[in-house]
Design an enzyme around this catalytic site. Structure first.
Site, PDB file in Angstrom:
ATOM      1  N   GLU A 126     -68.245  14.599  30.493  1.00 53.15           N
ATOM      2  CA  GLU A 126     -69.425  14.289  31.525  1.00 53.15           C
ATOM      3  C   GLU A 126     -69.847  15.436  32.640  1.00 53.15           C
ATOM      4  O   GLU A 126     -68.537  15.801  33.059  1.00 53.15           O
ATOM      5  CB  GLU A 126     -68.627  12.954  32.280  1.00 53.15           C
ATOM      6  CG  GLU A 126     -69.740  12.263  33.093  1.00 53.15           C
ATOM      7  CD  GLU A 126     -69.171  10.962  33.787  1.00 53.15           C
ATOM      8  OE1 GLU A 126     -68.006  10.605  33.549  1.00 53.15           O
ATOM      9  OE2 GLU A 126     -70.047  10.405  34.482  1.00 53.15           O
ATOM     10  N   GLU A 268     -62.741   8.881  32.333  1.00 49.00           N
ATOM     11  CA  GLU A 268     -62.377   7.868  31.619  1.00 49.00           C
ATOM     12  C   GLU A 268     -62.597   7.768  30.144  1.00 49.00           C
ATOM     13  O   GLU A 268     -63.046   7.003  29.514  1.00 49.00           O
ATOM     14  CB  GLU A 268     -63.551   6.470  32.156  1.00 49.00           C
ATOM     15  CG  GLU A 268     -64.789   6.816  31.871  1.00 49.00           C
ATOM     16  CD  GLU A 268     -65.855   7.295  32.939  1.00 49.00           C
ATOM     17  OE1 GLU A 268     -65.234   8.002  33.755  1.00 49.00           O
ATOM     18  OE2 GLU A 268     -66.967   7.293  33.003  1.00 49.00           O
ATOM     19  N   GLU A 302     -60.543   4.272  36.426  1.00 49.46           N
ATOM     20  CA  GLU A 302     -60.867   4.611  34.941  1.00 49.46           C
ATOM     21  C   GLU A 302     -60.505   3.672  34.076  1.00 49.46           C
ATOM     22  O   GLU A 302     -61.319   3.569  32.999  1.00 49.46           O
ATOM     23  CB  GLU A 302     -59.653   6.031  35.069  1.00 49.46           C
ATOM     24  CG  GLU A 302     -59.872   6.862  35.928  1.00 49.46           C
ATOM     25  CD  GLU A 302     -61.389   7.476  35.979  1.00 49.46           C
ATOM     26  OE1 GLU A 302     -62.126   7.502  35.337  1.00 49.46           O
ATOM     27  OE2 GLU A 302     -61.697   7.833  37.442  1.00 49.46           O
ATOM     28  N   GLU A 324     -70.726   3.692  37.776  1.00 48.64           N
ATOM     29  CA  GLU A 324     -70.002   4.120  39.018  1.00 48.64           C
ATOM     30  C   GLU A 324     -69.779   3.002  40.041  1.00 48.64           C
ATOM     31  O   GLU A 324     -68.904   2.922  40.711  1.00 48.64           O
ATOM     32  CB  GLU A 324     -70.334   5.631  39.490  1.00 48.64           C
ATOM     33  CG  GLU A 324     -70.089   6.661  38.274  1.00 48.64           C
ATOM     34  CD  GLU A 324     -68.792   6.767  37.822  1.00 48.64           C
ATOM     35  OE1 GLU A 324     -67.712   6.117  38.471  1.00 48.64           O
ATOM     36  OE2 GLU A 324     -68.278   7.204  36.796  1.00 48.64           O
TER      37      GLU A 324
END
Ligand code: PHE
Ligand code: ZN
Length: 874
Positions: A126, A268, A302, A324
């Site tokens: 990410e 995550e 996470e 988020e």
């Protein structure tokens, strides 16, 4: 590095890709010098794409070895290799493409893609790290089923991990070969790989529908005694998500890996979360209570992403807050349930007011759903995370607990397996509750912190209170003339006996009785409260019900009253902070004096055993210098430092006996445990110690003795900090040397040692920071060390960072330039304090701006640094 001027990407330009990738099969051959990656892609043309459309893949820092389309090796006429792209022609409605690339993990200092951390390999994909592994449709709306083969030296890499389930594992000829298969389709940013000689701590969890899940935490051998707490937090998170959201885990294995070199907190990845070791490893001797609480929150965060992020993911990176903001909201509720909800709320409001409001008022201000960016890594911000969570929290307040749950159920069911937008989330909330949230959506579009002003008028004859609220939101870069937002104002009217009065308000449609929320939706509204038998005190924005600034004149006596009697814990704290802030401001004008009746209130709070000690600790903690700065029109950091110090000293001296008594009362013989009641008691005990040290030499002796006898890091560290802050330089030096001696082998503790010094007003002088940067314990390649020294210095040792000759700014700018090449993400993050130059007094402002200009002149700026610096100078 860039060659041309970096360009922005716009939300309005979003288009679906021309191809989907149904299946992705990866083979990694890990060799000493390099890694070979072979990627097999099963491509399917998007119905919306033109026949014969080219396939445009992203790639960065890759060596292309071969390209095979449907069994045919492609020649250079059949593809086009760009700087960061690969275009392939001749793709059919269904095609299979095989790509082989060579990459160099040991040289990867940016810590994106596949890299080495110590003796292990790990990945961070990410947001756009996967393109540093292979050419790919590296965008979150392309979701694929992944199979991963890893081949590596068996002796060095007994542990080889990837997402999903392990379906093959063998050793032959000294080579370890494994295959992992993840049945859940996912975007590439959730891919992960780990290889190393790791130890594992195992446990099991049975889900609400009886799935037996293996839980595993992998760490380097020396850390195996630091895994218990994270494992416990993981199990509590899994249960909580079942109970509160009805969400169950969906694989037979869940893994966490701790790595030392990591740009962020944790990631995550599906079934294989990768953590910065500072956010997962703990034992009583090495981790403070604050670290334990951070670990609990991040493990939960996470884990919660498995649903809010992985099962339902983002269509594009403009939707980042979809996962988020929502997930931070979820982890905040979890932490509130595990510990004190009020204290958690206070901590979060503190972050909003000091960090997020500053961002929202500065050059990097952006909406929760941004409409453009140059480098997405720069948008992992407090606005996306914390303001995003506040926005979700307001929905929770508006819809109520049950309504919110109906909405989240619908959201997860409707969009399972999809990549969606923030508005799909809001739509689910609307549909499940039959409400229209059109107006509410402005929170996602408009940047800036709304300012609410309050005026009220009490009519004793009519027994009426008229409350007039106005709102306006300041201009932010690229946005002006903002529209009113839907602001939930949770409130109470408090009678002279300290009790809340019953509320009858007009217009009744603006009031939700169950949550005691008044809905402010227009630029100006007057609300009329009737049957108000006495002139009440107003308690507004209880529980920090909206992320706004409030302008409301309340007398010191009213604030003192609220501090003692408000039934809302958050507003007790807020009243106290407003009082303390007013004293710090008075001290800046040279007229501060601690009134005796105020002293009495503080003394009573300290002695009140019916209160949660952690709450008392919050009530008596002075606003930080950054908090004071955020409430000042023009920031004079040195004056703020001096004024705050004076108020701190006055409180310490006039209540020295009370602090001593409180400290003694909270001594405990119980063996250390990181559990809520103990942590709460320790937080007040150590706050009392910090004041006591300032108020008397006996306090200093006590701190030294606590340091020597402590059997846990919370008490040891608190004592060390108290001694460092006492101003007794000799004593501080001795304890710091002793501490380093004791802990030099433990990297995470050494980082705390670095940060205590670098962030201290007593020690953190520029020359001293330079010494720390040259210390053997420091390492420019490790982000935690960079944060421990430079982050602590620039964000906490404000009186040194803002040195009158600009040497502090120069030091930071030099560090940014040094990191620009090796780790652009960290370089750009370090810049944040320099973006605030416009708020400073003129002389400092000029010096800071000059450093930004110097950075701007540097030849080869990364996109990351370029974006922050160029926007700051506009
Ligand atoms: N997605 C991670 C989280 O918040 C943060 C992260 C972003 C980590 C980018 C690494 C890189 O949980
Ligand atoms: Zn997250």
């Amino acid at each position: 590095m860039r060659d041309a001027q970096p360009t922005a990407i716009y939300l309005k330009d979003y288009q679906q890709p021309d191809y989907w990738i149904e299946r992705t099969e990866l083979t990694f051959e890990l060799q000493d010098e390099y890694t070979l990656v072979t990627t097999l892609l099963d491509l399917v043309r998007n119905d919306q794409a033109a026949d014969g459309a080219d396939l445009l893949l992203a790639g960065q820092d890759l060596e292309l070895i071969s390209l095979v389309l449907d069994g045919q090796t492609l020649t250079t006429e059949q593809y086009e290799l760009g700087d960061e792209s690969l275009t392939v022609k001749g793709i059919q409605q269904r095609s299979q493409l095989a790509i082989t690339t060579r990459i160099y993990p040991a040289k990867n200092t940016a810590l994106e893609g596949l890299y080495r951390s110590g003796g292990m390999y790990c990945t961070q994909c990410e947001a756009e790290g996967f393109r540093r592994i292979t050419y790919y449709l590296d965008r979150p709306d392309v979701m694929s089923v992944f199979t991963t083969h890893i081949i590596a030296d068996a002796a060095q890499f007994p542990v080889l991990l990837s997402n999903g389930n392990l379906i093959a594992d063998s050793v032959d000829n000294g080579l370890h070969k494994v295959t992992w298969h993840d049945p859940h389709k996912k975007p590439a940013y959730l891919f992960a790989l780990v290889a190393g000689d790791l130890r594992v701590k195992e446990d099991r969890f049975t889900t609400m529908n009886g799935r037996d899940v293996a839980l595993k935490i992998f760490v380097e051998p020396q850390n195996i005694d630091k895994t218990d707490y994270a494992l416990d937090a993981l199990k509590r998170s899994m249960r909580w998500d079942e109970e509160v959201y009805g969400r169950e885990y969906d694989l037979d294995i869940f893994m966490i890996v701790a790595v030392d070199d990591f740009n962020m907190g944790a990631m995550e990845n599906k079934g294989l979360n990768i953590f910065n070791s500072s956010c997962v490893l703990a034992n009583p001797a090495t981790a403070t209570d604050a670290a334990y609480q951070r670990i609990e929150a991040i493990v939960a965060h996470e884990y919660f992403h498995n649903w809010s992020g992985n099962r339902v993911t983002c269509r594009d990176w403009f939707q980042l807050s979809l996962k988020e903001g929502f997930t931070v909201f979820r982890d905040a509720c979890f932490s509130a349930d595990m510990n004190s909800a009020t204290v958690k709320r206070i901590e979060d409001a503190n972050i909003m007011r000091t960090v997020q409001f500053a961002e929202d008022g500065g050059p990097m201000a952006h909406p929760v759903q941004p409409d453009s960016f140059i480098e997405i890594s720069n948008f992992y911000t407090v606005t996306i995370y914390e303001k995003g969570a506040e926005v979700v929290g307001m929905l929770h307040k508006i819809l109520g607990k049950d309504g919110f749950r109906k909405g989240s159920d619908l959201y997860f069911d409707r969009h399972d397996g999809q990549a969606v937008t923030i508005y799909d989330f809001v739509q689910a909330m609307e549909d499940a509750n039959g409400v229209d949230l059109t107006l509410f959506k402005r929170w996602y579009k408009q940047a800036g912190t709304p300012l609410v002003t309050v005026s009220s008028e009490y009519d004793a004859d009519a027994q009426q209170l008229r409350l007039t609220l106005t709102q306006r939101c300041p201009d932010t870069p690229g946005q002006s003339n903002k529209l009113p937002q839907w602001i939930p104002v949770q409130l109470g009217l408090i009678g002279a006996n300290g009790k809340d009065l019953a509320i009858h308000v007009e217009p009744a449609s603006a009031w939700t009785e169950s949550s005691q929320v008044l809905h402010l939706t227009e630029a100006e509204q007057t609300f009329v409260f009737s049957d108000v038998a006495e002139q009440p005190r107003l308690s507004l924005f209880r529980d920090f019900s909206a992320p706004v600034k409030v302008e409301f004149e309340q007398s010191a006596d009213d604030l003192l009253f609220l501090l003692q009697y408000d039934s809302d814990g958050f507003n007790r704290w807020d009243a106290g902070q407003r009082l303390l802030l007013s004293w710090i401001n008075a001290a800046q004008q040279g007229n501060f004096e601690l009134r005796p009746e105020v002293r009495e209130v503080f003394a009573r709070l300290l002695a009140d055993e019916s209160l949660d000690p952690a709450m008392v600790s919050c009530l008596l903690t002075l606003p930080s210098e950054a908090y004071v700065a955020e409430f000042s029109a023009e920031v004079d950091p040195l004056a703020i430092h001096a004024a705050r110090k004076q108020v701190h000293q006055a409180i310490a001296e006039s209540l020295s006996e009370e602090f001593a008594a409180c400290y003694q009362r909270l001594q405990s013989e119980a063996p250390y445990a990181p559990e809520p009641a103990q942590m709460s008691a320790r937080s007040l005990k150590n706050l009392a110690l910090a004041y006591w040290v300032k108020g008397s030499t006996v306090g200093l002796q006590q701190a030294v003795s606590q340091y020597r006898s402590a059997d846990n890091m919370t008490d040891q560290m608190a004592a060390l900090v108290a001694v460092v802050n006492s101003g007794d330089a000799a004593q501080a030096e001795q304890l710091l040397a002793d501490f380093y001696q004791q802990w030099s082998q433990d990297a995470l503790v050494v980082n705390q040692w670095l940060s205590v010094q670098a962030g201290s007003a007593e020690l953190g002088k520029v020359e001293f920071i330079q010494q720390l940067l040259a210390h053997t314990a420091f390492d420019w390649r490790n982000p935690n060390k960079v944060r421990s020294v430079l982050g602590a210095f620039a964000n906490q040792a404000l009186c040194h960072f803002h040195r009158e000759d600009g040497a502090g700014y120069r030091l930071l700018a030099d560090a940014v330039l040094r990191l620009n090449d090796s780790n652009p993400q960290i370089a750009a993050r370090l810049l944040t304090p320099l973006t605030k130059w416009r708020r400073l007094v003129p002389q400092l402002s000029e010096l800071m701006k000059a450093e930004l200009q110097r950075i701007m002149q540097h030849g080869a700026l990364s996109k990351d640094v370029y974006e922050v610096v160029s926007k700051s100078l506009i």
